[in-house]
Enzyme design. Structure first.
Site, short mmCIF file in Angstrom:
data_model
loop_
_atom_site.label_atom_id
_atom_site.label_comp_id
_atom_site.label_asym_id
_atom_site.label_seq_id
_atom_site.Cartn_x
_atom_site.Cartn_y
_atom_site.Cartn_z
N ARG A 1 13.77 -34.71 3.63
CA ARG A 1 13.95 -34.56 2.19
C ARG A 1 13.04 -33.46 1.69
O ARG A 1 11.88 -33.35 2.08
CB ARG A 1 13.63 -35.87 1.45
CG ARG A 1 14.68 -36.95 1.64
CD ARG A 1 15.97 -36.61 0.92
NE ARG A 1 17.00 -37.60 1.13
CZ ARG A 1 18.20 -37.57 0.56
NH1 ARG A 1 18.49 -36.58 -0.26
NH2 ARG A 1 19.10 -38.49 0.82
N GLU B 1 18.84 -27.90 -4.66
CA GLU B 1 20.03 -27.56 -3.87
C GLU B 1 21.22 -27.38 -4.80
O GLU B 1 21.46 -28.24 -5.66
CB GLU B 1 20.31 -28.67 -2.85
CG GLU B 1 19.18 -28.83 -1.84
CD GLU B 1 19.43 -29.94 -0.82
OE1 GLU B 1 20.53 -30.54 -0.85
OE2 GLU B 1 18.54 -30.19 0.01
N HIS C 1 21.75 -28.27 4.22
CA HIS C 1 21.74 -29.73 4.17
C HIS C 1 22.94 -30.33 4.92
O HIS C 1 23.72 -31.10 4.38
CB HIS C 1 21.75 -30.23 2.72
CG HIS C 1 21.18 -31.62 2.58
ND1 HIS C 1 20.63 -32.09 1.42
CD2 HIS C 1 21.10 -32.65 3.47
CE1 HIS C 1 20.22 -33.33 1.58
NE2 HIS C 1 20.50 -33.70 2.83
#
Length: 345
Positions: A256, A285, A304
């Protein structure tokens, strides 16, 4: 007859849910499929929940008459709960029910389940790939060759990285992903240190050495993050921790973005304290156009997708379908975050 909504997307496809539910004895005729737009359209906040896909109106319409919903990203909000009184079980095939208002669901008597470990293998493999890509500068050398440049200077002493064999690698977190990363790295011949306050040291015997964070930073030339974010560990790797690492170290984060101070990391790369870094997760993001991550040298990045594999999607659907089957058979659920809600039914 129990009606089920299979709200899939372009990763966990609706038919994967349907196939898994059929394996639990749910008739295909009792399943309604819905296609949500993620990842073609980014996930985001929907009313009071985060990381969701699809609108409240869309989900309310699709849930009409349904007692169960299986999904990855459909939102479960207070408004949806009030509009769907038949709903009794909302099963989310993610590592945590981020896109559900669990408190409101509990008050409404709706059980919420999740799917821990669904992407553990994929993320572990991606983590090791990112370590190798950063150490051997694979993206940079590939880009140079594609641009028509043969960079012989990459063979110079100052431009080559370490081998994994014989290196000391520190893992922050030793859950389903960290334990798999450890096994892979041990196969390379690395020495592995682990910082995880919750791990039983006896489970590490002969595989890794449990140490405190300060010692892990001091001894590790590569660290990789595998912790879930809590209020206590946000920004746990910052300027002070980076300064404590050996000069020329490498940091990898496929967990994370909130675990790491990315500005401090860019400072570390600029100063030479860090030799390279690799990230699959970020503080914002998608990455903003003015982010230092796009201009600081020595960084390898992926958008991601560490957990993205066909097996992850299949496992995710199977895990939540398993709890649906238990619910329908009147058995205790394996991954329910609010079992007290089900006891109220």
């Amino acid at each position: 007859m129990t009606r089920v909504l299979a709200a899939g997307d372009h990763f966990v496809l609706p038919h994967l849910f349907t196939d898994a539910l059929e394996g639990q004895g749910v008739a295909r005729s009792d399943i309604r499929e819905l296609q949500l737009p993620w990842p073609m359209t980014p996930m985001g906040k929907v009313a009071e929940v985060d990381e969701a896909s699809g609108s409240e109106d869309e989900i309310i319409a699709a849930l009409e008459g349904a007692q169960i919903c299986v999904t990855q990203l459909a939102p479960l909000t207070e408004r949806i709960l009030k509009a769907c009184p038949d709903l009794r079980l909302f099963s989310i095939c993610r590592g945590g029910p981020v896109n559900a208002n669990v408190e409101a669901a509990t008050k409404a008597g709706v059980g919420v389940t999740f799917a821990p470990g669904r992407n553990a293998t994929a993320t572990a493999e991606h983590t090791v790939a990112m370590i190798m890509a950063a150490v051997r500068r694979i993206p940079q050398t590939n880009a140079d060759l594609n641009a028509g440049t043969w960079r012989g200077d990459y063979y110079a002493w100052d431009n080559v990285g370490p081998e994994i064999e014989g290196s000391t690698i520190g893992l922050v977190g030793y859950g389903a992903i960290g334990s798999r990363v450890t096994r892979i790295l041990r196969g390379f011949g690395a020495d592995v240190l682990v910082y995880d306050p919750y791990v039983d040291p006896t489970t590490l015997d002969g595989v890794a050495e449990r140490v405190e964070l300060d010692e892990l930073l001091r001894r590790s030339s590569i660290i990789t993050l595998h912790a879930r974010v809590t209020p206590e560990n946000k920004g746990m790797i910052g300027a002070e921790q980076i300064a404590a690492m050996p000069r020329g170290s490498i940091i990898v984060n496929c967990a994370r973005g909130a675990l790491l101070d990315y500005d401090a990391l860019c400072d570390g790369l600029d100063s030479g304290q860090l030799w390279a870094a690799a990230f699959d997760v970020f503080p914002v993001e998608p990455i903003p156009e003015d982010s230092r991550l796009l201009t600081t040298p020595g960084i390898v990045m992926t958008p991601h997708l560490a957990g993205a594999s066909k097996q992850t999607a299949i496992k995710a659907a199977q895990i939540v379908a398993g709890d649906v089957g238990r619910y329908l058979r009147g058995e205790p659920l394996e991954y329910c975050v609010n079992p007290e809600a089900l006891r109220r039914i």
